[in-house]
Design an enzyme around this catalytic site. Structure first.
Site, PDB file in Angstrom:
ATOM      1  N   TYR A  37       0.837  -1.199   0.000  1.00 54.14           N
ATOM      2  CA  TYR A  37       0.000   0.000   0.000  1.00 54.14           C
ATOM      3  C   TYR A  37       0.876   1.255   0.000  1.00 54.14           C
ATOM      4  O   TYR A  37       0.634   2.207  -0.758  1.00 54.14           O
ATOM      5  CB  TYR A  37      -0.925  -0.009   1.214  1.00 54.14           C
ATOM      6  CG  TYR A  37      -1.835   1.193   1.319  1.00 54.14           C
ATOM      7  CD1 TYR A  37      -3.094   1.189   0.730  1.00 54.14           C
ATOM      8  CD2 TYR A  37      -1.442   2.334   2.019  1.00 54.14           C
ATOM      9  CE1 TYR A  37      -3.941   2.293   0.831  1.00 54.14           C
ATOM     10  CE2 TYR A  37      -2.271   3.441   2.121  1.00 54.14           C
ATOM     11  CZ  TYR A  37      -3.521   3.412   1.530  1.00 54.14           C
ATOM     12  OH  TYR A  37      -4.340   4.512   1.619  1.00 54.14           O
ATOM     13  N   SER A  83     -26.337  15.620  22.430  1.00 56.41           N
ATOM     14  CA  SER A  83     -25.669  14.541  23.157  1.00 56.41           C
ATOM     15  C   SER A  83     -26.659  13.404  23.407  1.00 56.41           C
ATOM     16  O   SER A  83     -27.848  13.507  23.086  1.00 56.41           O
ATOM     17  CB  SER A  83     -25.107  15.055  24.478  1.00 56.41           C
ATOM     18  OG  SER A  83     -26.142  15.608  25.263  1.00 56.41           O
ATOM     19  N   ILE A  84     -26.178  12.318  24.014  1.00 60.54           N
ATOM     20  CA  ILE A  84     -27.003  11.133  24.259  1.00 60.54           C
ATOM     21  C   ILE A  84     -27.258  10.994  25.753  1.00 60.54           C
ATOM     22  O   ILE A  84     -26.339  11.131  26.560  1.00 60.54           O
ATOM     23  CB  ILE A  84     -26.300   9.862  23.742  1.00 60.54           C
ATOM     24  CG1 ILE A  84     -25.934  10.006  22.271  1.00 60.54           C
ATOM     25  CG2 ILE A  84     -27.178   8.636  23.943  1.00 60.54           C
ATOM     26  CD1 ILE A  84     -25.146   8.824  21.727  1.00 60.54           C
ATOM     27  N   LYS A 116     -20.973   1.804  21.909  1.00 65.64           N
ATOM     28  CA  LYS A 116     -20.685   3.205  22.227  1.00 65.64           C
ATOM     29  C   LYS A 116     -19.169   3.357  22.256  1.00 65.64           C
ATOM     30  O   LYS A 116     -18.512   3.038  23.246  1.00 65.64           O
ATOM     31  CB  LYS A 116     -21.295   3.614  23.560  1.00 65.64           C
ATOM     32  CG  LYS A 116     -21.182   5.122  23.784  1.00 65.64           C
ATOM     33  CD  LYS A 116     -21.883   5.569  25.034  1.00 65.64           C
ATOM     34  CE  LYS A 116     -21.904   7.104  25.092  1.00 65.64           C
ATOM     35  NZ  LYS A 116     -20.575   7.711  24.976  1.00 65.64           N
ATOM     36  N   GLU A 174     -17.779   8.735  15.170  1.00 66.16           N
ATOM     37  CA  GLU A 174     -16.768   8.800  16.216  1.00 66.16           C
ATOM     38  C   GLU A 174     -15.379   8.664  15.612  1.00 66.16           C
ATOM     39  O   GLU A 174     -15.091   7.723  14.870  1.00 66.16           O
ATOM     40  CB  GLU A 174     -16.995   7.674  17.231  1.00 66.16           C
ATOM     41  CG  GLU A 174     -16.532   7.996  18.618  1.00 66.16           C
ATOM     42  CD  GLU A 174     -17.483   8.913  19.369  1.00 66.16           C
ATOM     43  OE1 GLU A 174     -17.094   9.408  20.442  1.00 66.16           O
ATOM     44  OE2 GLU A 174     -18.614   9.150  18.888  1.00 66.16           O
ATOM     45  N   LYS A 314     -24.332   2.438  29.636  1.00 68.63           N
ATOM     46  CA  LYS A 314     -22.889   2.529  29.811  1.00 68.63           C
ATOM     47  C   LYS A 314     -22.398   1.630  30.934  1.00 68.63           C
ATOM     48  O   LYS A 314     -23.151   1.256  31.838  1.00 68.63           O
ATOM     49  CB  LYS A 314     -22.462   3.982  30.097  1.00 68.63           C
ATOM     50  CG  LYS A 314     -22.787   4.936  28.963  1.00 68.63           C
ATOM     51  CD  LYS A 314     -22.217   6.325  29.212  1.00 68.63           C
ATOM     52  CE  LYS A 314     -20.712   6.353  29.106  1.00 68.63           C
ATOM     53  NZ  LYS A 314     -20.163   7.716  29.214  1.00 68.63           N
ATOM     54  N   CYS A 408      -4.384 -30.772  24.078  1.00 73.55           N
ATOM     55  CA  CYS A 408      -5.047 -30.452  25.344  1.00 73.55           C
ATOM     56  C   CYS A 408      -4.077 -30.682  26.499  1.00 73.55           C
ATOM     57  O   CYS A 408      -3.483 -31.764  26.608  1.00 73.55           O
ATOM     58  CB  CYS A 408      -6.288 -31.322  25.514  1.00 73.55           C
ATOM     59  SG  CYS A 408      -7.112 -31.108  27.109  1.00 73.55           S
ATOM     60  N   CYS A 426     -10.707 -28.520  22.934  1.00 77.89           N
ATOM     61  CA  CYS A 426     -10.428 -29.943  23.071  1.00 77.89           C
ATOM     62  C   CYS A 426     -11.703 -30.674  22.652  1.00 77.89           C
ATOM     63  O   CYS A 426     -12.749 -30.499  23.287  1.00 77.89           O
ATOM     64  CB  CYS A 426     -10.058 -30.288  24.510  1.00 77.89           C
ATOM     65  SG  CYS A 426      -9.995 -32.068  24.827  1.00 77.89           S
ATOM     66  N   CYS A 431     -12.888 -35.534  28.270  1.00 76.23           N
ATOM     67  CA  CYS A 431     -11.724 -34.845  28.845  1.00 76.23           C
ATOM     68  C   CYS A 431     -11.984 -34.554  30.317  1.00 76.23           C
ATOM     69  O   CYS A 431     -12.980 -33.915  30.670  1.00 76.23           O
ATOM     70  CB  CYS A 431     -11.468 -33.549  28.091  1.00 76.23           C
ATOM     71  SG  CYS A 431     -10.174 -32.526  28.828  1.00 76.23           S
TER      72      CYS A 431
END
Length: 667
Positions: A37, A83-84, A116, A174, A314, A408, A426, A431
């Site tokens: 790139y 705003s929220i 968020k 954002e 939140k 394992c 596994c 097991c």
């Protein structure tokens, strides 16, 4: 090279670079290496230098930054950038959904859930497909012009792609930095003798407002689009189709968005947030719920501060720095091999943390975390602490990369990676490590609550082949415990037999929780068995019928239905039933229960109740046991050493009671 040849090559290079930008930032499917790139970009820059007449304001080379601007101008938003509203409790979230439903009576509201992202809000404006301006939120009415820095942000196209470009499109989202890029930035800071940056959000907030865009270009900021402002010519009529449309235009839409049919599904998704949050390389401090339909959004409108059609749920986040001493892998009850970081003990949010999850082999490789590294550990909500990033600038000596096992560690079976997934397991159902984990959970307080059956005894029972299934525990005599287990005397053996016998009558809800059906906790098990109070009835119920139960929904319904009709699930439950474990549940008459409709939170050390016991009693008497205090909490039950929850309850005027007062309410 002739001018016409150079012009053609410049056009080809720009198209290639834009394609690779889209593959990398929007589709997350890069097809070339960073070096390849960079070579394309270098060639384009060289041609534009040799042929200045070919320069273009939307060329990918403009991302490297221009001369500093003299100052940041203040520009008014065409539409307010509000705003929220935030909430930290499920009770407040449920109340929000109820308010929204009342404002749209007789309408079904479809919701979408998205991360968020903990970054910096920005508005980016395109006219006829060309990026013309970018602003911060500012005070919601006026923001700082950060166009010069946004042009350097990875994933933000300088010109939109596609045949149907809106005349005007203002996207909101954002700006953020990944933890990996912060690690690299701090390595450069250390090499230059400069102090390290503490976290991604602070770097982003400072960088996006720099006057010199050349510095911003070096810091590899990124952008996710999650909303729309003023637009002319936009086709989308709901949020999901909007995200699809901006993706086609070359903008990176916010990832992992889930469409939810109603508020019940949204509440279920919120409750499983901490368990389902995948490993991601950017900071998230919660989730956002939005009304999907744009017409319904218009109907709900906004207050002076926030739209009524969305809310943020939140999580409180705490971080600390410590040293990772060693990495060990553990075998879970489903066979998943989980690497665990053992840390020098460090205090985070009033608890001492000495272990943290590393999730899987891919996460270890991404972090490049090694034994002896200094690491940043995060604890958010109730989740197990996790390693967020490695402070590589503090790695002052060579450290060996961690080698993930191929077999394992318990039974030496060759490990297998989930098809299309990241989990390494596994595959051996016999097991011993898996069986130990399953039996341990079955015996835990959350499960059947077999008092005295701890890890050491379970290890002996499994390793000696005495217990291979849950039902093997039932019918064991005291003499067998004495004969086969170390340091088990007559009294202890008799106590174990009595404790196991006592669980036969725990009921179907406890059994469904104890056998660890995915997504099924005590609350869901209670709801399921109140609707279908016998194993036979539960097995006969369709997936649709199960999903219709309050607080269950389609995800839990599918998991339960699949388990009940699998060979393993059928054999497990039939085995317990044949062992005499009750596979029915009493249906509660809630008409006159003393705690009906009341919400309780428990904190501190109680004298007469175990934490699980008092929660079970609350729910058995019609109440709801919550984990966080809010304005919707009716009572806080506080024991000794009650801390922040008690202080919050007093601030919100929530009654604080002790165990005696709780018992009086129960009468």
């Amino acid at each position: 090279m002739t001018s016409s040849t150079a012009a053609q090559r410049v056009q080809d290079l720009r198209e290639q670079i834009r394609t690779h930008d889209r593959l990398y930032y929007v589709e997350a499917q890069p097809q070339i290496t960073d070096l390849e790139y960079d070579r394309l970009l270098a060639e384009l820059k060289q041609l534009e230098t040799e042929h200045p007449e070919l320069a273009s304001p939307d060329s990918p080379t403009r991302r490297v930054g221009d001369a500093p601007v003299p100052h940041l101008e203040q520009v008014a938003h065409r539409l307010p950038m509000l705003s929220i509203d935030n909430t930290y409790s499920l009770e407040e979230l449920a109340a929000y959904f109820e308010r929204a439903a009342k404002l749209l009576p007789d309408e079904t509201i479809e919701w979408v859930m998205e991360y968020k992202i903990d970054g910096v809000a920005a508005s980016i404006i395109y006219e006829d497909g060309l990026l013309v301006r970018a602003l911060t939120r500012g005070n919601g009415k006026v923001g700082d012009d950060i166009t010069h820095n946004i042009r350097t942000v990875g994933g933000v196209p300088l010109r939109l792609s596609g045949d149907q470009v809106p005349t005007v499109l203002e996207v909101r989202g954002e700006v953020y930095m990944t933890n990996d890029d912060l690690v690299e930035l701090n390595l450069r800071q250390a090499a230059a003798g400069l102090p390290a940056y503490k976290n991604t959000r602070n770097v982003t907030a400072g960088t996006i407002r720099l006057l010199d865009s050349r510095i911003a270009a070096e810091r590899r900021l990124r952008f996710f689009c999650h909303g729309v402002g003023y637009a002319e010519g936009l086709q989308a009529t709901d949020h999901v189709s909007f995200l699809h449309e901006v993706g086609l235009l070359g903008l990176p839409p916010t990832p992992n968005v889930r469409r939810l049919a109603n508020s019940a599904e949204a509440m279920q998704a919120a409750q499983s947030l901490e368990e389902d949050m995948p490993t991601i390389d950017f900071e998230v401090d919660g989730i956002v719920f939005k009304v999907n339909n744009f017409v319904q959004r218009e109907a709900l409108g906004s207050t002076s501060k926030s739209p009524r059609w969305l809310i943020a749920y939140k999580r409180e986040r705490y971080e600390a720095t410590t040293v990772l001493e060693r990495i060990e892998v553990q075998v879970g009850k489903t066979g998943a091999i989980t690497p665990v970081a053992y840390l020098q003990p460090v205090d985070i949010a009033d608890t001492t943390v000495s272990r943290a999850s590393l999730h899987n082999a891919d996460e270890i490789e991404r972090l490049d975390v090694r034994e002896g590294d200094t690491v940043v550990v995060e604890k958010a909500g109730k989740i197990i602490p996790k390693v967020v990033r490695v402070e590589k600038h503090l790695r002052d000596q060579p450290l060996q990369p961690f080698v993930f096992p191929t077999a394992c560690p318990e039974c030496n079976t060759t490990l297998q990676r989930d098809e299309g997934g990241v989990a390494i397991r596994c595959p051996n159902p016999s097991c011993p490590a898996q069986l130990r984990q399953r039996i341990a959970f079955f015996a835990s307080r959350t499960g059947m609550d077999i008092d005295g059956l701890g890890e050491k005894l379970i290890d002996q029972l499994v390793s000696k082949g005495i217990v291979r299934h849950y039902h093997d525990l039932y019918g064991m005599q005291a003499e067998e415990f004495i004969a086969h287990l170390d340091k088990v005397k007559t009294r202890k053996a008799s106590s174990l037999v009595n404790a196991i016998e006592a669980t036969r009558d725990r009921g179907l809800a406890r059994v469904l929780t104890a056998v660890a059906i995915r997504h099924v906790g005590p609350r869901a098990a209670y709801r399921l068995t109140q609707a279908y109070p016998s194993l036979e009835a539960l097995r006969e119920a369709s997936e649709e019928q199960l999903a219709a139960i309050d607080e269950v929904g389609p995800v839990i319904a599918k998991s339960v239905r699949d388990y009940l009709h699998s060979d393993y699930g059928r054999a497990t439950l039939d085995g317990l039933q044949q062992a005499g474990v009750r596979m029915t549940e009493e249906v509660a008459d809630t008409s006159d229960l003393p705690l009906q409709g009341k919400t309780f939170v428990v904190t501190g050390t109680l004298q007469r109740y175990k934490r699980d016991e008092i929660k079970q009693r609350i729910e058995a008497l019609g109440g709801r046991a919550s984990g966080s205090v809010s304005s919707n909490t009716d009572y806080l039950i506080a024991g000794a050493k009650a801390g922040s929850k008690k202080a919050k309850a007093e601030k919100l005027n929530v009654p604080v009671i002790d165990e005696d007062q709780f018992d009086e309410l129960c009468q």
